[in-house]
Design an enzyme around this catalytic site. Sequence first.
Site, PDB file in Angstrom:
ATOM      1  N   ASP A  79       3.497  26.480  13.336  1.00  0.00           N
ATOM      2  CA  ASP A  79       2.568  25.391  13.040  1.00  0.00           C
ATOM      3  C   ASP A  79       1.343  25.405  13.950  1.00  0.00           C
ATOM      4  O   ASP A  79       1.298  26.143  14.931  1.00  0.00           O
ATOM      5  CB  ASP A  79       3.292  24.031  13.125  1.00  0.00           C
ATOM      6  CG  ASP A  79       4.194  23.907  14.358  1.00  0.00           C
ATOM      7  OD1 ASP A  79       4.065  24.749  15.271  1.00  0.00           O
ATOM      8  OD2 ASP A  79       5.003  22.974  14.402  1.00  0.00           O
ATOM      9  N   ASN A 119      13.131  13.050  16.437  1.00  0.00           N
ATOM     10  CA  ASN A 119      13.434  12.426  15.135  1.00  0.00           C
ATOM     11  C   ASN A 119      14.031  13.432  14.140  1.00  0.00           C
ATOM     12  O   ASN A 119      14.150  13.141  12.951  1.00  0.00           O
ATOM     13  CB  ASN A 119      12.166  11.783  14.538  1.00  0.00           C
ATOM     14  CG  ASN A 119      11.081  12.804  14.216  1.00  0.00           C
ATOM     15  OD1 ASN A 119      11.257  14.005  14.432  1.00  0.00           O
ATOM     16  ND2 ASN A 119       9.958  12.343  13.686  1.00  0.00           N
ATOM     17  N   HIS A 155      12.732  16.447  13.372  1.00  0.00           N
ATOM     18  CA  HIS A 155      11.795  17.326  12.654  1.00  0.00           C
ATOM     19  C   HIS A 155      11.917  18.768  13.134  1.00  0.00           C
ATOM     20  O   HIS A 155      12.315  19.024  14.262  1.00  0.00           O
ATOM     21  CB  HIS A 155      10.348  16.804  12.722  1.00  0.00           C
ATOM     22  CG  HIS A 155       9.630  17.004  14.019  1.00  0.00           C
ATOM     23  ND1 HIS A 155       9.106  15.959  14.759  1.00  0.00           N
ATOM     24  CD2 HIS A 155       9.301  18.129  14.704  1.00  0.00           C
ATOM     25  CE1 HIS A 155       8.513  16.445  15.835  1.00  0.00           C
ATOM     26  NE2 HIS A 155       8.616  17.755  15.824  1.00  0.00           N
ATOM     27  N   GLU A 188       8.154  16.523   9.091  1.00  0.00           N
ATOM     28  CA  GLU A 188       8.606  15.204   9.547  1.00  0.00           C
ATOM     29  C   GLU A 188       9.652  14.645   8.582  1.00  0.00           C
ATOM     30  O   GLU A 188       9.793  15.145   7.453  1.00  0.00           O
ATOM     31  CB  GLU A 188       7.400  14.254   9.612  1.00  0.00           C
ATOM     32  CG  GLU A 188       6.344  14.665  10.625  1.00  0.00           C
ATOM     33  CD  GLU A 188       6.748  14.364  12.072  1.00  0.00           C
ATOM     34  OE1 GLU A 188       7.951  14.211  12.357  1.00  0.00           O
ATOM     35  OE2 GLU A 188       5.843  14.283  12.917  1.00  0.00           O
TER      36      GLU A 188
HETATM   37  C1  GLP Z   1       6.468  19.783  18.260  1.00  0.00           C
HETATM   38  C2  GLP Z   1       6.543  21.133  17.526  1.00  0.00           C
HETATM   39  C3  GLP Z   1       7.968  21.486  17.146  1.00  0.00           C
HETATM   40  C4  GLP Z   1       8.874  21.319  18.342  1.00  0.00           C
HETATM   41  C5  GLP Z   1       8.858  19.869  18.796  1.00  0.00           C
HETATM   42  C6  GLP Z   1       9.761  19.599  19.981  1.00  0.00           C
HETATM   43  O1  GLP Z   1       6.372  18.698  17.417  1.00  0.00           O
HETATM   44  N1  GLP Z   1       5.729  21.137  16.347  1.00  0.00           N
HETATM   45  O2  GLP Z   1       8.001  22.831  16.664  1.00  0.00           O
HETATM   46  O3  GLP Z   1      10.184  21.707  18.027  1.00  0.00           O
HETATM   47  O4  GLP Z   1       7.522  19.552  19.177  1.00  0.00           O
HETATM   48  O5  GLP Z   1       9.116  19.904  21.172  1.00  0.00           O
HETATM   49  P1  GLP Z   1       9.813  20.010  22.579  1.00  0.00           P
HETATM   50  O6  GLP Z   1      10.495  21.324  22.595  1.00  0.00           O
HETATM   51  O7  GLP Z   1       8.676  19.962  23.557  1.00  0.00           O
HETATM   52  O8  GLP Z   1      10.726  18.863  22.704  1.00  0.00           O
END
Ligand code: GLP
Length: 255
Positions: free
Chosen positions: A67, A136, A138, A143
Amino acid sequence: MEVIIKENYEELSKFAASMISEQIEKKPDTVLGLATGSTPLGTYRELIKLYKENKIDFSKVVSFNLDEYVNLLPEHEQSYQYFMKENFFNHINIIPENYFLPDGMAKNIPQSCVEYENNIEAHGGIDIQILGIGSNGHIAFNEPGSSLGSRTRVKTLSKSTIEDNSRFFENIDEVPRYAITMGIGTILDSRLLILLASGENKAEAIAKTIEGPITAMVPATVVQLHPKVTIVIDTEAASKLKGKYLSEPAKLLLN
Ligand code: GLP
């Protein structure tokens, strides 16, 4: 679905890196699906270490990131392109022409999303997709409520994701509201999924992902549909699971 519970973040990162390096050893032109966020950082550090020790060669590897924010210049410190260069690509011998991220600055975003999908296909599809998970539930920026068959497209970030990600920006108003993300269908097309989670704030989402019913309201639950998925978590992220799980892959214990 294989669930591996590691003692801590360091062990989790080492394990994930060893899975990726074994794959690259077997298939030097592996197509990796990469993730951002803080969770895969340790895995990238381990892979860089292996590269510096001459134990892994990225010269034929191709990668596609999950992304990218919309309307953030690639030079912006919080763009995912910047993140990947700083934390991974600049430290290994991957060829710049061989790594791809969705183009958050594209003039025609819907068309660039179709091209991204076509490019993945033209490279033979993703061999290993690394995934983090949002609190959440995702995955990438899919989402809650995302279509389980979705392809690469623009998504509006949910309030909780904007709040979670505000820690990286000066204030919450600077967090982009939109992102381009591979769809859930795109992710499920990968040959192997490795989902990583660390820390207590992921425990709820992980329990739902592994032991809950499949639902678009917790997008990560779709991994239950995939024939080859390894979920690597630390004891904190595992703290709300009811089942018993191993700390090594079953195949190793059988040897
Ligand atoms: C973002 C990314 C996700 C990732 C999520 C969790 O929203 N788009 O790909 O898994 O954050 O991030 P973290 O690993 O910092 O908790």
